[in-house]
Design a protein around this motif. Structure first.
Motif, PDB file in Angstrom:
ATOM      1  N   ASP A 154       5.784   5.340 -13.894  1.00 13.88           N
ATOM      2  CA  ASP A 154       6.151   4.055 -13.308  1.00 13.88           C
ATOM      3  C   ASP A 154       4.894   3.174 -13.273  1.00 13.88           C
ATOM      4  N   TRP A 155       4.849   2.158 -14.167  1.00 13.91           N
ATOM      5  CA  TRP A 155       3.659   1.317 -14.244  1.00 13.91           C
ATOM      6  C   TRP A 155       3.465   0.465 -12.996  1.00 13.91           C
ATOM      7  N   ASN A 156       4.545   0.090 -12.332  1.00 14.96           N
ATOM      8  CA  ASN A 156       4.386  -0.656 -11.082  1.00 14.96           C
ATOM      9  C   ASN A 156       3.666   0.196 -10.045  1.00 14.96           C
ATOM     10  N   LYS A 157       4.013   1.489  -9.989  1.00 18.74           N
ATOM     11  CA  LYS A 157       3.325   2.390  -9.068  1.00 18.74           C
ATOM     12  C   LYS A 157       1.867   2.591  -9.502  1.00 18.74           C
ATOM     13  N   ALA A 158       1.653   2.674 -10.809  1.00 15.30           N
ATOM     14  CA  ALA A 158       0.280   2.831 -11.295  1.00 15.30           C
ATOM     15  C   ALA A 158      -0.589   1.666 -10.850  1.00 15.30           C
ATOM     16  N   GLY A 193       0.813  -3.707  -3.966  1.00 16.55           N
ATOM     17  CA  GLY A 193       2.143  -3.998  -4.478  1.00 16.55           C
ATOM     18  C   GLY A 193       2.935  -4.709  -3.393  1.00 16.55           C
ATOM     19  N   ASN A 194       4.088  -4.187  -3.106  1.00 17.76           N
ATOM     20  CA  ASN A 194       4.901  -4.722  -2.014  1.00 17.76           C
ATOM     21  C   ASN A 194       4.936  -3.788  -0.820  1.00 17.76           C
ATOM     22  N   THR A 195       3.973  -2.882  -0.755  1.00 17.43           N
ATOM     23  CA  THR A 195       3.987  -1.841   0.268  1.00 17.43           C
ATOM     24  C   THR A 195       2.845  -2.043   1.255  1.00 17.43           C
ATOM     25  N   ALA A 196       3.165  -1.923   2.534  1.00 18.62           N
ATOM     26  CA  ALA A 196       2.161  -1.976   3.593  1.00 18.62           C
ATOM     27  C   ALA A 196       1.695  -0.558   3.917  1.00 18.62           C
ATOM     28  N   TYR A 197       0.386  -0.393   4.008  1.00 16.16           N
ATOM     29  CA  TYR A 197      -0.211   0.901   4.321  1.00 16.16           C
ATOM     30  C   TYR A 197      -1.118   0.760   5.537  1.00 16.16           C
ATOM     31  N   THR A 198      -1.346   1.890   6.199  1.00 18.44           N
ATOM     32  CA  THR A 198      -2.326   1.953   7.278  1.00 18.44           C
ATOM     33  C   THR A 198      -3.283   3.095   6.991  1.00 18.44           C
ATOM     34  N   VAL A 199      -4.581   2.800   7.066  1.00 15.37           N
ATOM     35  CA  VAL A 199      -5.594   3.829   6.834  1.00 15.37           C
ATOM     36  C   VAL A 199      -5.594   4.816   7.985  1.00 15.37           C
ATOM     37  N   VAL A 200      -5.614   6.093   7.647  1.00 14.33           N
ATOM     38  CA  VAL A 200      -5.649   7.154   8.661  1.00 14.33           C
ATOM     39  C   VAL A 200      -7.073   7.646   8.869  1.00 14.33           C
ATOM     40  N   THR A 201      -7.845   7.709   7.796  1.00 20.26           N
ATOM     41  CA  THR A 201      -9.265   8.056   7.919  1.00 20.26           C
ATOM     42  C   THR A 201     -10.006   7.625   6.663  1.00 20.26           C
ATOM     43  N   THR A 202     -11.273   7.314   6.828  1.00 17.35           N
ATOM     44  CA  THR A 202     -12.178   7.131   5.693  1.00 17.35           C
ATOM     45  C   THR A 202     -12.553   8.503   5.136  1.00 17.35           C
ATOM     46  N   ILE A 203     -12.840   8.557   3.847  1.00 13.54           N
ATOM     47  CA  ILE A 203     -13.375   9.763   3.223  1.00 13.54           C
ATOM     48  C   ILE A 203     -14.860   9.534   2.926  1.00 13.54           C
ATOM     49  N   TYR A 204     -15.664  10.523   3.276  1.00 11.28           N
ATOM     50  CA  TYR A 204     -17.108  10.446   3.081  1.00 11.28           C
ATOM     51  C   TYR A 204     -17.548  11.525   2.086  1.00 11.28           C
ATOM     52  N   ALA A 205     -18.715  11.318   1.490  1.00 10.38           N
ATOM     53  CA  ALA A 205     -19.259  12.307   0.558  1.00 10.38           C
ATOM     54  C   ALA A 205     -20.750  12.089   0.411  1.00 10.38           C
ATOM     55  N   ASP A 249       3.607   2.403   5.703  1.00 13.57           N
ATOM     56  CA  ASP A 249       4.169   2.160   7.027  1.00 13.57           C
ATOM     57  C   ASP A 249       5.647   2.538   7.077  1.00 13.57           C
ATOM     58  N   GLY A 250       6.009   3.301   8.104  1.00  9.53           N
ATOM     59  CA  GLY A 250       7.397   3.664   8.324  1.00  9.53           C
ATOM     60  C   GLY A 250       7.926   4.741   7.406  1.00  9.53           C
ATOM     61  N   THR A 251       7.052   5.350   6.605  1.00  9.00           N
ATOM     62  CA  THR A 251       7.475   6.402   5.682  1.00  9.00           C
ATOM     63  C   THR A 251       6.552   7.601   5.816  1.00  9.00           C
ATOM     64  N   GLY A 252       6.892   8.653   5.082  1.00  9.58           N
ATOM     65  CA  GLY A 252       6.038   9.828   5.048  1.00  9.58           C
ATOM     66  C   GLY A 252       5.133   9.885   3.843  1.00  9.58           C
ATOM     67  N   ASP A 253       5.033   8.750   3.100  1.00 13.80           N
ATOM     68  CA  ASP A 253       4.261   8.725   1.853  1.00 13.80           C
ATOM     69  C   ASP A 253       2.774   8.537   2.137  1.00 13.80           C
ATOM     70  N   VAL A 254       1.992   9.527   1.779  1.00 12.21           N
ATOM     71  CA  VAL A 254       0.545   9.513   1.987  1.00 12.21           C
ATOM     72  C   VAL A 254      -0.149   9.289   0.652  1.00 12.21           C
ATOM     73  N   VAL A 255      -1.192   8.456   0.668  1.00 18.17           N
ATOM     74  CA  VAL A 255      -1.993   8.201  -0.530  1.00 18.17           C
ATOM     75  C   VAL A 255      -3.465   8.450  -0.195  1.00 18.17           C
ATOM     76  N   ILE A 256      -4.120   9.181  -1.074  1.00 13.97           N
ATOM     77  CA  ILE A 256      -5.567   9.388  -0.995  1.00 13.97           C
ATOM     78  C   ILE A 256      -6.191   8.611  -2.143  1.00 13.97           C
ATOM     79  N   ALA A 257      -7.039   7.639  -1.830  1.00 18.62           N
ATOM     80  CA  ALA A 257      -7.656   6.773  -2.846  1.00 18.62           C
ATOM     81  C   ALA A 257      -9.161   7.007  -2.857  1.00 18.62           C
ATOM     82  N   ILE A 258      -9.718   7.226  -4.054  1.00 20.14           N
ATOM     83  CA  ILE A 258     -11.145   7.526  -4.187  1.00 20.14           C
ATOM     84  C   ILE A 258     -11.737   6.648  -5.282  1.00 20.14           C
ATOM     85  N   ARG A 259     -12.833   5.979  -4.958  1.00 24.51           N
ATOM     86  CA  ARG A 259     -13.478   5.065  -5.897  1.00 24.51           C
ATOM     87  C   ARG A 259     -14.506   5.812  -6.744  1.00 24.51           C
TER      88      ARG A 259
END
Length: 285
Positions: free
Chosen positions: A2-6, A35-47, A72-82
């Motif tokens: 799904d390119w929109n998800k990508a 996209g059209n999705t609202a997210y809330t950060v749960v924690t920063t990742i450090y390294a 927001d309002g879902t169980g979908d979790v995303v981990i994003a790393i730069r």
């Protein structure tokens, strides 16, 4: 794929790039839109940053490298790393040593710098804070977790490959979805074979002309499956504003696979950087 998800997950990686590496404040509670999705950060990742022969001391520098968030309002979790500025030094070093995969017996070998950095991924700035893989089940998510997506650009792409296999093999999060952008090769053929068997939902997006995904070289190293190759030769002109470029691409889904690279043919003194940057990702590497 799904390119929109990508694109949505690439925007979350872009949000990780927007946080200065030396900003060690935890972004928990921060609101994001991708996209059209609202997210809330749960924690920063450090390294600890990527050490190189050119700058070995970089490996002692603590940085923020990404975050864990939930839609927001879902169980979908995303981990994003730069990615990291150190990736260019890593290319110049050309010393790509292999170490035994540290978290799964019989899973082959992984690149030493990526492995060291992966081992340092944690959910707190203080030394000894829980690692991401160990902390994920105990983080204070607003909703029960129903899915985990892991996304990363450049060095972050290598880190998410390691994290995805570790999660799938060693935790109850058995089915992570992975989106990597411009990732280098992470491990040897046995590591890749193990990854391909264990991580079932994985998408690797790479520009055909980008140098980083071509390193380290085979046969010692290999790539995971599911390549979605971008061909810049077939690019059509994109708006120079990266945010608008996302909207433009979303409006022309049939050309997404041909044109997800930002500004390749716009005049620029840093063409190499543009080759390695996805649309909307203002990353350094």
């Amino acid at each position: 794929m799904d390119w929109n998800k990508a694109i949505e997950f690439a925007q979350l990686v872009n949000a990780a790039y927007a946080i200065p590496p030396d900003n060690l404040a935890n972004s928990a509670g921060k609101a994001l839109i991708a996209g059209n999705t609202a997210y809330t950060v749960v924690t920063t990742i450090y390294a600890n940053d990527l050490a190189t022969d050119i700058n070995p001391g970089r490996g002692n520098k603590e940085v923020s490298i990404g975050f864990v968030c939930q839609a927001d309002g879902t169980g979908d979790v995303v981990i994003a790393i730069r990615g990291t500025e150190g990736i260019q030094e890593w290319i110049n070093d050309a010393h790509f040593l292999l170490l035994t995969c540290p978290f799964l017996a019989g899973a082959g070998n992984t690149e030493d710098g990526f492995t060291a950095m992966y081992n340092s991924l944690r959910t707190g700035a203080a030394a000894g804070s829980p690692t991401v893989v160990n902390a994920l089940a105990t983080l204070p998510f607003p909703q029960p977790v129903s899915s985990v997506t892991i996304c990363g650009h450049s060095l972050g792409g290598a880190l998410v490959a390691l994290l995805a296999l570790d999660l799938a093999a060693n935790t109850n999060f058995k089915n992570p979805t992975v989106y990597s952008y411009g990732s280098p090769r992470t491990g040897d053929p046995l590591f890749v074979s193990t990854y391909n068997q264990v991580v079932k939902n994985s998408f690797r997006i790479a520009n055909r002309l980008d140098l980083v995904p071509k390193l380290p070289l085979p046969p010692d190293y290999d790539h995971v499956l599911a390549l979605q190759e971008l061909n810049p030769i077939q690019l059509f002109p994109l708006p120079q504003d990266s945010g608008k470029a996302y909207l433009y691409l979303r409006a022309r889904p049939r050309q997404l696979s041909l044109s997800l690279v930002r500004g390749l043919w716009w005049p620029s003194p840093a063409v190499g950087s543009n080759l390695h940057a996805l649309t909307g990702i203002r990353g350094r590497g």
